[in-house]
Design a protein around this motif. Structure first.
Motif, PDB file in Angstrom:
ATOM      1  N   VAL A 236       0.844  -1.206   0.000  1.00 36.62           N
ATOM      2  CA  VAL A 236       0.000   0.000   0.000  1.00 36.62           C
ATOM      3  C   VAL A 236       0.873   1.248   0.000  1.00 36.62           C
ATOM      4  N   GLU A 237       1.894   1.258   0.828  1.00 35.11           N
ATOM      5  CA  GLU A 237       2.760   2.436   0.934  1.00 35.11           C
ATOM      6  C   GLU A 237       3.455   2.746  -0.382  1.00 35.11           C
ATOM      7  N   ALA A 238       3.775   1.693  -1.152  1.00 34.49           N
ATOM      8  CA  ALA A 238       4.443   1.881  -2.437  1.00 34.49           C
ATOM      9  C   ALA A 238       3.489   2.315  -3.541  1.00 34.49           C
ATOM     10  N   GLY A 239       2.178   2.349  -3.231  1.00 33.08           N
ATOM     11  CA  GLY A 239       1.205   2.760  -4.227  1.00 33.08           C
ATOM     12  C   GLY A 239       0.743   1.624  -5.128  1.00 33.08           C
ATOM     13  N   CYS A 240       1.097   0.385  -4.774  1.00 36.87           N
ATOM     14  CA  CYS A 240       0.704  -0.767  -5.601  1.00 36.87           C
ATOM     15  C   CYS A 240      -0.735  -1.187  -5.342  1.00 36.87           C
ATOM     16  N   SER A 241      -1.221  -0.955  -4.126  1.00 34.97           N
ATOM     17  CA  SER A 241      -2.483  -1.551  -3.703  1.00 34.97           C
ATOM     18  C   SER A 241      -3.179  -0.665  -2.683  1.00 34.97           C
ATOM     19  N   ILE A 242      -4.434  -1.046  -2.409  1.00 32.31           N
ATOM     20  CA  ILE A 242      -5.138  -0.550  -1.219  1.00 32.31           C
ATOM     21  C   ILE A 242      -5.495  -1.799  -0.410  1.00 32.31           C
ATOM     22  N   SER A 243      -6.010  -1.619   0.792  1.00 33.35           N
ATOM     23  CA  SER A 243      -6.401  -2.775   1.582  1.00 33.35           C
ATOM     24  C   SER A 243      -7.472  -2.382   2.584  1.00 33.35           C
ATOM     25  N   VAL A 244      -8.122  -3.382   3.152  1.00 29.37           N
ATOM     26  CA  VAL A 244      -9.033  -3.201   4.282  1.00 29.37           C
ATOM     27  C   VAL A 244      -8.506  -4.076   5.401  1.00 29.37           C
ATOM     28  N   MET A 245      -8.214  -3.460   6.552  1.00 26.28           N
ATOM     29  CA  MET A 245      -7.628  -4.198   7.663  1.00 26.28           C
ATOM     30  C   MET A 245      -8.248  -3.759   8.981  1.00 26.28           C
ATOM     31  N   ALA A 249      -4.528  -4.368  13.780  1.00 25.98           N
ATOM     32  CA  ALA A 249      -3.346  -4.619  12.948  1.00 25.98           C
ATOM     33  C   ALA A 249      -2.615  -3.337  12.567  1.00 25.98           C
ATOM     34  N   LEU A 250      -3.169  -2.182  12.943  1.00 21.99           N
ATOM     35  CA  LEU A 250      -2.633  -0.923  12.445  1.00 21.99           C
ATOM     36  C   LEU A 250      -1.808  -0.168  13.483  1.00 21.99           C
ATOM     37  N   ARG A 251      -1.295  -0.866  14.452  1.00 25.46           N
ATOM     38  CA  ARG A 251      -0.559  -0.214  15.537  1.00 25.46           C
ATOM     39  C   ARG A 251       0.682   0.512  15.033  1.00 25.46           C
ATOM     40  N   ASP A 252       1.378  -0.080  14.065  1.00 24.93           N
ATOM     41  CA  ASP A 252       2.658   0.486  13.625  1.00 24.93           C
ATOM     42  C   ASP A 252       2.672   0.823  12.137  1.00 24.93           C
ATOM     43  N   PHE A 253       1.529   1.237  11.590  1.00 24.64           N
ATOM     44  CA  PHE A 253       1.538   1.564  10.165  1.00 24.64           C
ATOM     45  C   PHE A 253       2.399   2.807   9.915  1.00 24.64           C
ATOM     46  N   GLY A 254       3.006   2.856   8.724  1.00 23.96           N
ATOM     47  CA  GLY A 254       3.973   3.910   8.423  1.00 23.96           C
ATOM     48  C   GLY A 254       3.331   5.229   8.028  1.00 23.96           C
ATOM     49  N   GLU A 255       4.168   6.254   7.936  1.00 24.26           N
ATOM     50  CA  GLU A 255       3.669   7.584   7.581  1.00 24.26           C
ATOM     51  C   GLU A 255       3.237   7.656   6.126  1.00 24.26           C
ATOM     52  N   GLY A 256       3.667   6.701   5.304  1.00 30.58           N
ATOM     53  CA  GLY A 256       3.278   6.695   3.902  1.00 30.58           C
ATOM     54  C   GLY A 256       1.906   6.105   3.657  1.00 30.58           C
ATOM     55  N   LEU A 257       1.156   5.818   4.737  1.00 31.11           N
ATOM     56  CA  LEU A 257      -0.181   5.241   4.615  1.00 31.11           C
ATOM     57  C   LEU A 257      -1.226   6.223   5.126  1.00 31.11           C
ATOM     58  N   THR A 258      -2.382   6.196   4.492  1.00 28.96           N
ATOM     59  CA  THR A 258      -3.544   6.948   4.953  1.00 28.96           C
ATOM     60  C   THR A 258      -4.598   5.942   5.397  1.00 28.96           C
ATOM     61  N   VAL A 259      -5.149   6.152   6.590  1.00 35.64           N
ATOM     62  CA  VAL A 259      -6.129   5.221   7.154  1.00 35.64           C
ATOM     63  C   VAL A 259      -7.466   5.934   7.285  1.00 35.64           C
ATOM     64  N   LYS A 260      -8.521   5.330   6.709  1.00 40.45           N
ATOM     65  CA  LYS A 260      -9.866   5.904   6.749  1.00 40.45           C
ATOM     66  C   LYS A 260     -10.869   4.848   7.207  1.00 40.45           C
ATOM     67  N   PRO A 261     -11.865   5.239   8.012  1.00 39.76           N
ATOM     68  CA  PRO A 261     -12.873   4.260   8.426  1.00 39.76           C
ATOM     69  C   PRO A 261     -13.679   3.755   7.224  1.00 39.76           C
ATOM     70  N   LEU A 262     -14.001   2.484   7.264  1.00 35.73           N
ATOM     71  CA  LEU A 262     -14.864   1.894   6.245  1.00 35.73           C
ATOM     72  C   LEU A 262     -16.305   2.286   6.545  1.00 35.73           C
ATOM     73  N   ALA A 263     -17.062   2.637   5.510  1.00 33.98           N
ATOM     74  CA  ALA A 263     -18.459   3.029   5.680  1.00 33.98           C
ATOM     75  C   ALA A 263     -19.368   2.049   4.906  1.00 33.98           C
ATOM     76  N   PRO A 264     -20.485   1.650   5.520  1.00 32.67           N
ATOM     77  CA  PRO A 264     -20.869   1.958   6.897  1.00 32.67           C
ATOM     78  C   PRO A 264     -19.901   1.344   7.898  1.00 32.67           C
TER      79      PRO A 264
END
Length: 302
Positions: A236-245, A249-264
């Motif tokens: 994801v950070e490299a721009g290859c993919s997106i993901s839902v997690m 699991a997101l305790r140590d995600f890097g600064e190159g990632l953006t995290v948004k809540p899934l809706a609903p």
């Protein structure tokens, strides 16, 4: 009949190959064969038969495994009764936990338990929920920490007790600068044209995500499968993919990632699972109590 030989036969009924049983019991494949042969000598009847590369239990073997299940259940109940009378929190305890829980709140629980109960020795192994429940049934784990997306706790009714630990929200992971970065929440439908990376440490979890996409009319294009959070993050950070997690699991995600809540808003529930009645055992009760205290109360990142 020798208990260890009965346990070996019981494991063979679940794992079907000598090599898998050897791994589970920490002995060699030849030792497994020897244990089965000696048990057959004890009972005077064939218990297994070869089928290709694996083995199958004979009707006699299947019948003996049913008795073994009852025998081991009675032994564990006796151990629990004695431990309850002693009221001592000591001995060995094995936790089987899915990776997101194992890498987030469980280490803190183990550390506190070491302070509060220095004679309690805990060993944690990361396993998918189905594998963990199999280990619980085989008396190779005492507590399983699992979510209700990967495993339905209701299938254990009558044979196990479940304890709710926490809710864990699901989030969308985007690379920095993604076209959806300014959105406050993201719906699955907005990810229709994306390439996906999925954590497959639990096959049931990744299948649930894919099925949710199918339910709204599209098949996600997967360009990364991994049983490692770090690999998914890197894609994801490299721009290859997106993901839902999940949030755990997101305790140590890097600064190159953006995290948004899934809706609903979508959640999974994390449970601790024990064999029926073993919550009376002081060491099991102490660990469950600490898991409840250590589990996060609020994982909302919005």
């Amino acid at each position: 009949m020798d208990f260890f030989r009965l346990r070996t036969l019981r494991e063979l009924s679940r794992r079907e190959t000598m090599a898998a049983v050897a791994d589970a019991l920490g002995i060699s494949s030849s030792a497994v064969s020897q244990q089965i042969a000696q048990l057959e000598d004890e009972v005077g009847i064939a218990l297994v038969e070869r089928r290709g590369r694996g083995v199958m239990l004979t009707p006699a073997g299947q019948r003996l495994v049913l008795h073994a299940d009852r025998i081991f259940g009675i032994v564990e109940e006796a151990k629990t009764d004695i431990a309850e009378l002693q009221n001592i929190v000591a001995g060995d305890l094995r936790i089987a936990a899915q990776p997101s829980a194992a890498s987030s709140f469980i280490p803190a629980a183990i550390r506190q338990l070491a302070i509060d109960h220095p004679h309690l020795d805990i060993v944690m192994t990361t396993m998918g929920p189905a594998e963990g429940v199999a280990a619980l049934r085989a008396w190779q784990a005492d507590i399983v920490v699992a979510d209700d997306i990967s495993f339905d706790p209701h299938t254990l009714e009558g044979t196990a007790d479940t304890l709710f630990l926490c809710r864990d929200q699901l989030f969308v992971l985007l690379p920095a600068g993604h076209r959806l970065e300014s959105e406050s929440v993201i719906e699955l439908a907005q990810l229709r044209d994306e390439h996906w990376a999925l954590d497959v440490a639990s096959g049931a979890y990744s299948m649930a995500i894919r099925q949710a996409c199918r339910d709204i009319g599209f098949e996600p294009v997967i360009n990364g499968f991994s049983d490692s959070f770090e690999v998914v993050f890197a894609l994801v950070e490299a721009g290859c993919s997106i993901s839902v997690m999940p949030g755990l699991a997101l305790r140590d995600f890097g600064e190159g990632l953006t995290v948004k809540p899934l809706a609903p808003s979508t959640y999974r529930s994390i449970h601790a699972i024990t064999r029926r009645g073993e919550v009376r055992n002081p060491k099991v009760a102490a660990v469950l109590d600490q898991l409840v205290k250590s589990a996060p109360r609020d994982l909302n990142r919005s």
